[in-house]
Write an enzyme that holds these catalytic residues in place. Sequence first.
Site, PDB file in Angstrom:
ATOM      1  N   LYS A  11      -1.237  -8.887   4.250  1.00  0.00           N
ATOM      2  CA  LYS A  11       0.248  -8.601   4.487  1.00  0.00           C
ATOM      3  C   LYS A  11       0.705  -9.259   5.920  1.00  0.00           C
ATOM      4  O   LYS A  11      -0.564  -9.665   6.760  1.00  0.00           O
ATOM      5  CB  LYS A  11       0.468  -7.161   4.669  1.00  0.00           C
ATOM      6  CG  LYS A  11       0.196  -6.605   3.391  1.00  0.00           C
ATOM      7  CD  LYS A  11       0.395  -4.982   3.510  1.00  0.00           C
ATOM      8  CE  LYS A  11       0.126  -4.341   2.158  1.00  0.00           C
ATOM      9  NZ  LYS A  11       0.388  -2.827   1.959  1.00  0.00           N
ATOM     10  N   TYR A  51       7.450  -3.904  -5.456  1.00  0.00           N
ATOM     11  CA  TYR A  51       7.078  -2.510  -4.987  1.00  0.00           C
ATOM     12  C   TYR A  51       8.058  -1.528  -5.630  1.00  0.00           C
ATOM     13  O   TYR A  51       8.312  -0.323  -5.420  1.00  0.00           O
ATOM     14  CB  TYR A  51       7.068  -2.121  -3.396  1.00  0.00           C
ATOM     15  CG  TYR A  51       5.901  -2.617  -2.966  1.00  0.00           C
ATOM     16  CD1 TYR A  51       4.576  -2.143  -3.198  1.00  0.00           C
ATOM     17  CD2 TYR A  51       6.035  -3.514  -1.957  1.00  0.00           C
ATOM     18  CE1 TYR A  51       3.399  -2.598  -2.626  1.00  0.00           C
ATOM     19  CE2 TYR A  51       4.788  -4.172  -1.166  1.00  0.00           C
ATOM     20  CZ  TYR A  51       3.481  -3.711  -1.631  1.00  0.00           C
ATOM     21  OH  TYR A  51       2.438  -4.056  -0.795  1.00  0.00           O
ATOM     22  N   PHE A  59       9.254   5.829   2.251  1.00  0.00           N
ATOM     23  CA  PHE A  59       8.616   4.770   3.114  1.00  0.00           C
ATOM     24  C   PHE A  59       8.963   3.614   2.326  1.00  0.00           C
ATOM     25  O   PHE A  59       8.990   2.275   2.982  1.00  0.00           O
ATOM     26  CB  PHE A  59       7.298   4.661   3.228  1.00  0.00           C
ATOM     27  CG  PHE A  59       6.479   4.809   1.810  1.00  0.00           C
ATOM     28  CD1 PHE A  59       6.274   3.701   1.103  1.00  0.00           C
ATOM     29  CD2 PHE A  59       5.739   5.928   1.352  1.00  0.00           C
ATOM     30  CE1 PHE A  59       5.518   3.601  -0.130  1.00  0.00           C
ATOM     31  CE2 PHE A  59       5.379   5.960  -0.148  1.00  0.00           C
ATOM     32  CZ  PHE A  59       5.110   4.632  -0.708  1.00  0.00           C
ATOM     33  N   ARG A  87     -10.605  -3.068  -3.808  1.00  0.00           N
ATOM     34  CA  ARG A  87     -10.077  -1.962  -3.277  1.00  0.00           C
ATOM     35  C   ARG A  87     -11.196  -1.172  -2.540  1.00  0.00           C
ATOM     36  O   ARG A  87     -10.668  -0.676  -1.557  1.00  0.00           O
ATOM     37  CB  ARG A  87      -9.668  -1.049  -4.672  1.00  0.00           C
ATOM     38  CG  ARG A  87      -8.442  -1.398  -4.938  1.00  0.00           C
ATOM     39  CD  ARG A  87      -7.724  -0.573  -6.058  1.00  0.00           C
ATOM     40  NE  ARG A  87      -7.121   0.653  -5.412  1.00  0.00           N
ATOM     41  CZ  ARG A  87      -5.998   0.963  -5.319  1.00  0.00           C
ATOM     42  NH1 ARG A  87      -5.061  -0.339  -5.243  1.00  0.00           N
ATOM     43  NH2 ARG A  87      -5.483   2.086  -4.896  1.00  0.00           N
ATOM     44  N   THR A  93      -5.541   3.669   1.670  1.00  0.00           N
ATOM     45  CA  THR A  93      -4.325   3.016   1.939  1.00  0.00           C
ATOM     46  C   THR A  93      -3.701   3.521   3.591  1.00  0.00           C
ATOM     47  O   THR A  93      -3.360   2.672   4.171  1.00  0.00           O
ATOM     48  CB  THR A  93      -3.203   3.846   1.302  1.00  0.00           C
ATOM     49  OG1 THR A  93      -3.578   3.660  -0.132  1.00  0.00           O
ATOM     50  CG2 THR A  93      -1.807   3.332   1.309  1.00  0.00           C
ATOM     51  N   ARG A 104      -9.022  -2.557   6.050  1.00  0.00           N
ATOM     52  CA  ARG A 104      -8.103  -1.687   6.856  1.00  0.00           C
ATOM     53  C   ARG A 104      -8.654  -0.938   7.973  1.00  0.00           C
ATOM     54  O   ARG A 104      -7.785  -0.831   8.873  1.00  0.00           O
ATOM     55  CB  ARG A 104      -7.418  -0.846   5.751  1.00  0.00           C
ATOM     56  CG  ARG A 104      -6.482  -1.497   4.611  1.00  0.00           C
ATOM     57  CD  ARG A 104      -6.156  -0.387   3.526  1.00  0.00           C
ATOM     58  NE  ARG A 104      -4.915  -1.156   2.590  1.00  0.00           N
ATOM     59  CZ  ARG A 104      -4.627  -0.718   1.257  1.00  0.00           C
ATOM     60  NH1 ARG A 104      -5.476   0.235   0.965  1.00  0.00           N
ATOM     61  NH2 ARG A 104      -3.627  -1.230   0.971  1.00  0.00           N
ATOM     62  N   ASN A 119      -0.882  -1.984   6.905  1.00  0.00           N
ATOM     63  CA  ASN A 119      -2.335  -1.847   6.358  1.00  0.00           C
ATOM     64  C   ASN A 119      -2.854  -2.960   5.938  1.00  0.00           C
ATOM     65  O   ASN A 119      -3.972  -3.015   5.070  1.00  0.00           O
ATOM     66  CB  ASN A 119      -2.392  -0.713   5.482  1.00  0.00           C
ATOM     67  CG  ASN A 119      -1.758  -0.784   4.093  1.00  0.00           C
ATOM     68  OD1 ASN A 119      -0.982  -1.889   4.093  1.00  0.00           O
ATOM     69  ND2 ASN A 119      -1.837   0.037   2.892  1.00  0.00           N
ATOM     70  N   HIS A 122      -2.873  -5.758   0.560  1.00  0.00           N
ATOM     71  CA  HIS A 122      -2.467  -5.143  -0.847  1.00  0.00           C
ATOM     72  C   HIS A 122      -3.356  -5.548  -2.072  1.00  0.00           C
ATOM     73  O   HIS A 122      -4.018  -6.746  -1.979  1.00  0.00           O
ATOM     74  CB  HIS A 122      -1.052  -5.247  -1.358  1.00  0.00           C
ATOM     75  CG  HIS A 122      -0.929  -4.955  -2.745  1.00  0.00           C
ATOM     76  ND1 HIS A 122      -0.559  -3.546  -3.099  1.00  0.00           N
ATOM     77  CD2 HIS A 122      -0.959  -5.481  -3.934  1.00  0.00           C
ATOM     78  CE1 HIS A 122      -0.401  -3.776  -4.472  1.00  0.00           C
ATOM     79  NE2 HIS A 122      -0.639  -4.726  -5.031  1.00  0.00           N
ATOM     80  N   GLU A 133       1.177  -8.308 -11.569  1.00  0.00           N
ATOM     81  CA  GLU A 133       1.390  -8.657 -10.153  1.00  0.00           C
ATOM     82  C   GLU A 133       0.737 -10.324  -9.985  1.00  0.00           C
ATOM     83  O   GLU A 133       1.271 -10.897  -9.230  1.00  0.00           O
ATOM     84  CB  GLU A 133       0.407  -7.719  -9.354  1.00  0.00           C
ATOM     85  CG  GLU A 133       0.821  -6.314  -9.113  1.00  0.00           C
ATOM     86  CD  GLU A 133       0.040  -5.453  -8.136  1.00  0.00           C
ATOM     87  OE1 GLU A 133       0.784  -4.459  -7.930  1.00  0.00           O
ATOM     88  OE2 GLU A 133      -1.037  -5.894  -7.623  1.00  0.00           O
TER      89      GLU A 133
HETATM   90  P1  CMP Z   1       0.036  -0.993  -0.803  1.00  0.00           P
HETATM   91  O1  CMP Z   1      -1.503  -1.045  -1.104  1.00  0.00           O
HETATM   92  O2  CMP Z   1       0.507  -2.374  -0.761  1.00  0.00           O
HETATM   93  O3  CMP Z   1       0.902  -0.238  -1.864  1.00  0.00           O
HETATM   94  C1  CMP Z   1       2.094   0.369  -1.444  1.00  0.00           C
HETATM   95  C2  CMP Z   1       2.168   0.279   0.058  1.00  0.00           C
HETATM   96  O4  CMP Z   1       3.074   1.232   0.537  1.00  0.00           O
HETATM   97  C3  CMP Z   1       0.870   0.559   0.781  1.00  0.00           C
HETATM   98  O5  CMP Z   1      -0.052  -0.309   0.622  1.00  0.00           O
HETATM   99  C4  CMP Z   1       1.346   0.867   2.058  1.00  0.00           C
HETATM  100  O6  CMP Z   1       1.757  -0.387   2.872  1.00  0.00           O
HETATM  101  C5  CMP Z   1       2.867   1.660   1.963  1.00  0.00           C
HETATM  102  N1  CMP Z   1       2.569   3.167   1.743  1.00  0.00           N
HETATM  103  C6  CMP Z   1       1.967   3.927   1.081  1.00  0.00           C
HETATM  104  N2  CMP Z   1       2.068   4.983   1.314  1.00  0.00           N
HETATM  105  C7  CMP Z   1       2.826   5.079   2.624  1.00  0.00           C
HETATM  106  C8  CMP Z   1       3.268   6.167   3.294  1.00  0.00           C
HETATM  107  N3  CMP Z   1       3.087   7.515   3.297  1.00  0.00           N
HETATM  108  N4  CMP Z   1       3.989   5.924   4.407  1.00  0.00           N
HETATM  109  C9  CMP Z   1       4.140   4.490   4.625  1.00  0.00           C
HETATM  110  N5  CMP Z   1       3.796   3.617   4.027  1.00  0.00           N
HETATM  111  C10 CMP Z   1       3.027   3.904   2.721  1.00  0.00           C
END
Ligand code: CMP
Length: 148
Positions: A11, A51, A59, A87, A93, A104, A119, A122, A133
């Site tokens: 990211k 997404y 969010f 993962r 996450t 992360r 974070n 992905h 994807e």
């Molecule tokens: P990712 O694994 O890319 O999948 C969805 C993304 O949404 C996640 O990583 C974070 O970047 C974001 N995300 C998921 N949950 C939250 C949250 N509670 N607040 C903010 N961002 C979030």
Amino acid sequence: MAIEQTLSIIKPDAVALNRIGDILARFERAGLQIIAARMLQLTPAQVAEFYSVHKDRPFYPTLVEFMASAPVMAQVLQGEDAVKKNRDLMGATNPRKASPGTIRYDISRDVPEAEMHRNAVHGSDSAETARAEIAFFFKAGEVLPRGR
Ligand code: CMP
């Protein structure tokens, strides 16, 4: 265990921190092969589509703005149990809740709770999601599995 393919995205936060090589090396050390890779800057419309499963989450607008704010690196990883392996390497996450040694945790553990969209990476959450994807970022001829 099955040989799988999964989509990984480095990211904008991790790209800006110059951690692309660090992250790719972790995948290779874990036995995953990088069989496609591409650096690009997504448009907000592309991120919104990618997404879309999160479109009703609070969010979502922040996530879309963040992911379109700067370049990302997308890659396809192949190997045994690749979806779970990736993962596990990524960690939780919320980087503040990720285990030490995960991507992360190592890169994003200090982000404020309100910025947990930053974070670092992905990864597809299932083999089925991975197929969609991967197709989002790569045409068939751009994914190049190779012999061991
Ligand atoms: P990712 O694994 O890319 O999948 C969805 C993304 O949404 C996640 O990583 C974070 O970047 C974001 N995300 C998921 N949950 C939250 C949250 N509670 N607040 C903010 N961002 C979030």
